[in-house]
Design an enzyme around this catalytic site. Structure first.
Site, PDB file in Angstrom:
ATOM      1  N   ASP A   1       0.834  -1.204   0.000  1.00  0.00           N
ATOM      2  CA  ASP A   1       0.000   0.000   0.000  1.00  0.00           C
ATOM      3  C   ASP A   1       0.874   1.262   0.000  1.00  0.00           C
ATOM      4  O   ASP A   1       1.972   1.268   0.557  1.00  0.00           O
ATOM      5  CB  ASP A   1      -0.895  -0.015   1.242  1.00  0.00           C
ATOM      6  CG  ASP A   1      -2.064   0.952   1.108  1.00  0.00           C
ATOM      7  OD1 ASP A   1      -2.297   1.468  -0.011  1.00  0.00           O
ATOM      8  OD2 ASP A   1      -2.738   1.210   2.118  1.00  0.00           O
ATOM      9  N   GLY A   2       0.350   2.301  -0.636  1.00  0.00           N
ATOM     10  CA  GLY A   2       1.020   3.601  -0.581  1.00  0.00           C
ATOM     11  C   GLY A   2       1.584   4.079  -1.912  1.00  0.00           C
ATOM     12  O   GLY A   2       2.247   5.122  -1.960  1.00  0.00           O
ATOM     13  N   ASN A   3       1.303   3.345  -2.990  1.00  0.00           N
ATOM     14  CA  ASN A   3       1.829   3.765  -4.303  1.00  0.00           C
ATOM     15  C   ASN A   3       1.313   5.142  -4.701  1.00  0.00           C
ATOM     16  O   ASN A   3       2.052   5.984  -5.218  1.00  0.00           O
ATOM     17  CB  ASN A   3       1.415   2.776  -5.400  1.00  0.00           C
ATOM     18  CG  ASN A   3       2.012   1.400  -5.197  1.00  0.00           C
ATOM     19  OD1 ASN A   3       2.912   1.219  -4.389  1.00  0.00           O
ATOM     20  ND2 ASN A   3       1.500   0.422  -5.937  1.00  0.00           N
TER      21      ASN A   3
ATOM     22  N   HIS B   1       2.476   3.093  -9.231  1.00  0.00           N
ATOM     23  CA  HIS B   1       2.344   1.634  -9.365  1.00  0.00           C
ATOM     24  C   HIS B   1       3.571   1.054 -10.080  1.00  0.00           C
ATOM     25  O   HIS B   1       4.032  -0.040  -9.751  1.00  0.00           O
ATOM     26  CB  HIS B   1       1.061   1.279 -10.105  1.00  0.00           C
ATOM     27  CG  HIS B   1      -0.186   1.684  -9.351  1.00  0.00           C
ATOM     28  ND1 HIS B   1      -0.352   1.430  -8.009  1.00  0.00           N
ATOM     29  CD2 HIS B   1      -1.313   2.342  -9.747  1.00  0.00           C
ATOM     30  CE1 HIS B   1      -1.529   1.904  -7.603  1.00  0.00           C
ATOM     31  NE2 HIS B   1      -2.126   2.468  -8.649  1.00  0.00           N
TER      32      HIS B   1
ATOM     33  N   GLU C   1     -12.000  -4.995  -5.099  1.00  0.00           N
ATOM     34  CA  GLU C   1     -12.520  -3.639  -4.894  1.00  0.00           C
ATOM     35  C   GLU C   1     -11.816  -2.615  -5.797  1.00  0.00           C
ATOM     36  O   GLU C   1     -12.306  -1.507  -5.998  1.00  0.00           O
ATOM     37  CB  GLU C   1     -12.358  -3.210  -3.430  1.00  0.00           C
ATOM     38  CG  GLU C   1     -13.276  -3.941  -2.446  1.00  0.00           C
ATOM     39  CD  GLU C   1     -12.880  -5.390  -2.180  1.00  0.00           C
ATOM     40  OE1 GLU C   1     -11.657  -5.698  -2.221  1.00  0.00           O
ATOM     41  OE2 GLU C   1     -13.773  -6.221  -1.973  1.00  0.00           O
TER      42      GLU C   1
ATOM     43  N   TRP D   1     -11.547  -2.455  -8.904  1.00  0.00           N
ATOM     44  CA  TRP D   1     -12.259  -2.115 -10.145  1.00  0.00           C
ATOM     45  C   TRP D   1     -12.951  -0.756 -10.030  1.00  0.00           C
ATOM     46  O   TRP D   1     -13.276  -0.131 -11.040  1.00  0.00           O
ATOM     47  CB  TRP D   1     -13.323  -3.177 -10.473  1.00  0.00           C
ATOM     48  CG  TRP D   1     -12.762  -4.529 -10.827  1.00  0.00           C
ATOM     49  CD1 TRP D   1     -12.794  -5.647 -10.050  1.00  0.00           C
ATOM     50  CD2 TRP D   1     -12.119  -4.905 -12.047  1.00  0.00           C
ATOM     51  NE1 TRP D   1     -12.193  -6.695 -10.704  1.00  0.00           N
ATOM     52  CE2 TRP D   1     -11.779  -6.274 -11.929  1.00  0.00           C
ATOM     53  CE3 TRP D   1     -11.790  -4.244 -13.229  1.00  0.00           C
ATOM     54  CZ2 TRP D   1     -11.122  -6.979 -12.949  1.00  0.00           C
ATOM     55  CZ3 TRP D   1     -11.137  -4.944 -14.240  1.00  0.00           C
ATOM     56  CH2 TRP D   1     -10.812  -6.291 -14.096  1.00  0.00           C
TER      57      TRP D   1
ATOM     58  N   ARG E   1     -11.746   1.959  -9.067  1.00  0.00           N
ATOM     59  CA  ARG E   1     -10.836   3.096  -9.318  1.00  0.00           C
ATOM     60  C   ARG E   1     -11.077   3.642 -10.726  1.00  0.00           C
ATOM     61  O   ARG E   1     -11.675   2.957 -11.563  1.00  0.00           O
ATOM     62  CB  ARG E   1      -9.386   2.627  -9.177  1.00  0.00           C
ATOM     63  CG  ARG E   1      -9.093   2.204  -7.749  1.00  0.00           C
ATOM     64  CD  ARG E   1      -7.629   1.973  -7.498  1.00  0.00           C
ATOM     65  NE  ARG E   1      -7.444   1.701  -6.078  1.00  0.00           N
ATOM     66  CZ  ARG E   1      -6.329   1.890  -5.408  1.00  0.00           C
ATOM     67  NH1 ARG E   1      -5.266   2.356  -6.024  1.00  0.00           N
ATOM     68  NH2 ARG E   1      -6.250   1.620  -4.129  1.00  0.00           N
TER      69      ARG E   1
ATOM     70  N   LEU F   1      11.426 -20.321  -4.812  1.00  0.00           N
ATOM     71  CA  LEU F   1      10.402 -19.494  -4.163  1.00  0.00           C
ATOM     72  C   LEU F   1       9.065 -19.585  -4.909  1.00  0.00           C
ATOM     73  O   LEU F   1       9.031 -19.469  -6.141  1.00  0.00           O
ATOM     74  CB  LEU F   1      10.880 -18.030  -4.186  1.00  0.00           C
ATOM     75  CG  LEU F   1       9.898 -16.967  -3.713  1.00  0.00           C
ATOM     76  CD1 LEU F   1       9.764 -16.980  -2.204  1.00  0.00           C
ATOM     77  CD2 LEU F   1      10.347 -15.570  -4.168  1.00  0.00           C
TER      78      LEU F   1
ATOM     79  N   GLU G   1       1.232 -13.574  12.064  1.00  0.00           N
ATOM     80  CA  GLU G   1       1.751 -12.399  12.764  1.00  0.00           C
ATOM     81  C   GLU G   1       1.605 -11.184  11.846  1.00  0.00           C
ATOM     82  O   GLU G   1       1.945 -11.265  10.645  1.00  0.00           O
ATOM     83  CB  GLU G   1       3.236 -12.597  13.114  1.00  0.00           C
ATOM     84  CG  GLU G   1       3.490 -13.726  14.090  1.00  0.00           C
ATOM     85  CD  GLU G   1       2.864 -13.479  15.459  1.00  0.00           C
ATOM     86  OE1 GLU G   1       2.742 -12.316  15.870  1.00  0.00           O
ATOM     87  OE2 GLU G   1       2.495 -14.475  16.116  1.00  0.00           O
TER      88      GLU G   1
HETATM   89  C1  FPP Z   1      -2.100   0.101  -3.248  1.00  0.00           C
HETATM   90  O1  FPP Z   1      -1.601   1.408  -3.304  1.00  0.00           O
HETATM   91  C2  FPP Z   1      -1.551  -0.683  -4.339  1.00  0.00           C
HETATM   92  C3  FPP Z   1      -2.273  -1.238  -5.348  1.00  0.00           C
HETATM   93  C4  FPP Z   1      -3.728  -1.128  -5.462  1.00  0.00           C
HETATM   94  C5  FPP Z   1      -1.636  -1.965  -6.426  1.00  0.00           C
HETATM   95  C6  FPP Z   1      -0.384  -2.712  -6.075  1.00  0.00           C
HETATM   96  C7  FPP Z   1       0.301  -3.003  -7.341  1.00  0.00           C
HETATM   97  C8  FPP Z   1       1.616  -2.946  -7.538  1.00  0.00           C
HETATM   98  C9  FPP Z   1       2.593  -2.684  -6.475  1.00  0.00           C
HETATM   99  C10 FPP Z   1       2.149  -3.126  -8.883  1.00  0.00           C
HETATM  100  C11 FPP Z   1       1.897  -4.494  -9.432  1.00  0.00           C
HETATM  101  C12 FPP Z   1       2.709  -5.531  -8.798  1.00  0.00           C
HETATM  102  C13 FPP Z   1       2.977  -6.698  -9.393  1.00  0.00           C
HETATM  103  C14 FPP Z   1       3.660  -7.759  -8.590  1.00  0.00           C
HETATM  104  C15 FPP Z   1       2.624  -6.972 -10.787  1.00  0.00           C
HETATM  105  P1  FPP Z   1      -2.634   2.601  -3.454  1.00  0.00           P
HETATM  106  O2  FPP Z   1      -2.784   2.912  -4.904  1.00  0.00           O
HETATM  107  O3  FPP Z   1      -3.919   2.266  -2.764  1.00  0.00           O
HETATM  108  O4  FPP Z   1      -1.861   3.732  -2.716  1.00  0.00           O
HETATM  109  P2  FPP Z   1      -2.499   4.913  -1.860  1.00  0.00           P
HETATM  110  O5  FPP Z   1      -3.172   4.269  -0.668  1.00  0.00           O
HETATM  111  O6  FPP Z   1      -1.310   5.715  -1.465  1.00  0.00           O
HETATM  112  O7  FPP Z   1      -3.441   5.647  -2.771  1.00  0.00           O
END
Ligand code: FPP
Length: 252
Positions: A30-32, A47, A77, A79, A81, A141, A216
């Site tokens: 989370d946090g992208n 992302h 969920e 979708w 966005r 892995l 954990e």
């Molecule tokens: C949540 O951050 C992240 C996602 C909804 C997507 C995660 C996807 C990736 C990291 C890229 C794809 C990875 C692979 C392995 C193909 P957010 O967009 O909700 O961030 P925010 O809370 O800061 O808005």
């Protein structure tokens, strides 16, 4: 935490205990979006940086000998966005499958997917199915990508499939945990020992509801694109300080 003095006299944290690593780590990345916004970039760029962090994490887990890593890459969920962001996330997965295949093969990584792929574009779905089949014999892995994944949806489809099999007489006997587990997306994966969620929120967000029963939990504030090997080590160090009791009593 145990500490030791370095040659310069400063206190260094104890090294990880290689005999007490999680077998299976699950991550809510989370946090992208916030990472991107703080740099004036698009959410899609966030992302993309998230994929780089995922690559670093796969490499670090592989180097540590972790057996399984589940990454939550797209939820049922997500979708809701904006279409452009959903499209960017789908594109990223396709691109990642293409660009990373060679390294994943070289590392002996086995790809699995948790989620409902029937709702994806046919070409993307085929691409995913191909890399799953290609990497299936690999001994290393297990990289489980949770895509179009929802914990309640997973349990619901499992109950429906189990009920259909029971009704048709294809399975008989007790309905118990072992039977239900067989209908989950990845019945052969052990439950995660450690869940990491980046980005500062402290919730499960419909992720692996069945499998997280005794996991954990580790929450950290760092945005996913900034998640480093040092952050992974901090999570593992925290894990190694936990006493897992599974509902029993300390020391038994
Ligand atoms: C949540 O951050 C992240 C996602 C909804 C997507 C995660 C996807 C990736 C990291 C890229 C794809 C990875 C692979 C392995 C193909 P957010 O967009 O909700 O961030 P925010 O809370 O800061 O808005």
């Amino acid at each position: 935490m145990e500490a030791r003095r370095t040659a310069s006299g400063s206190v260094a944290p104890a090294a990880l205990d290689p005999t007490n690593l999680p077998v299976h780590i699950a991550i809510i990345m989370d946090g992208n979006g916030r990472w991107a916004a703080s740099r004036g970039l698009s959410r899609a760029a966030g992302h993309q940086a998230g994929v780089d962090a995922a690559r670093r994490t796969v490499r670090a887990c592989d180097a540590l000998g972790i057996r399984a890593l589940t990454l939550f890459a797209f939820s049922t969920e997500n979708w809701s966005r904006p279409t452009a962001e959903v499209d960017a996330l789908m594109d990223l997965l396709g691109r990642a499958v293409r660009d990373e295949a060679q390294e994943l093969m070289a590392r002996g990584v086995r790809i699995q997917v948790s989620g409902d792929l029937t709702e994806l574009d046919a070409a993307l779905r085929e691409q995913i199915e191909q890399i799953v089949a290609l990497t299936q014999p690999n001994p290393g892995l297990v990289l489980n990508i949770a895509y179009n994944y929802g914990g309640r949806a997973e349990i619901l489809q499992a109950v429906r499939a189990m009920a259909a099999d029971l009704q048709a007489g294809r399975v008989t006997g007790e309905i118990d945990e072992d039977l239900l587990r067989r209908y989950l997306y990845t019945p052969d994966l052990p439950d995660p020992d450690l869940l990491i969620r980046t980005g500062g929120e402290q919730r499960i967000s419909n992720f692996l509801l069945w499998q997280l029963a005794y996991t954990e939990l580790y929450f950290c504030d760092v945005y996913w694109p900034d998640f480093s090997e040092a952050d992974l080590t901090a999570a593992l160090r925290s894990y190694q300080q936990r006493l897992r009791r599974y509902g029993g009593v300390k020391g038994t």
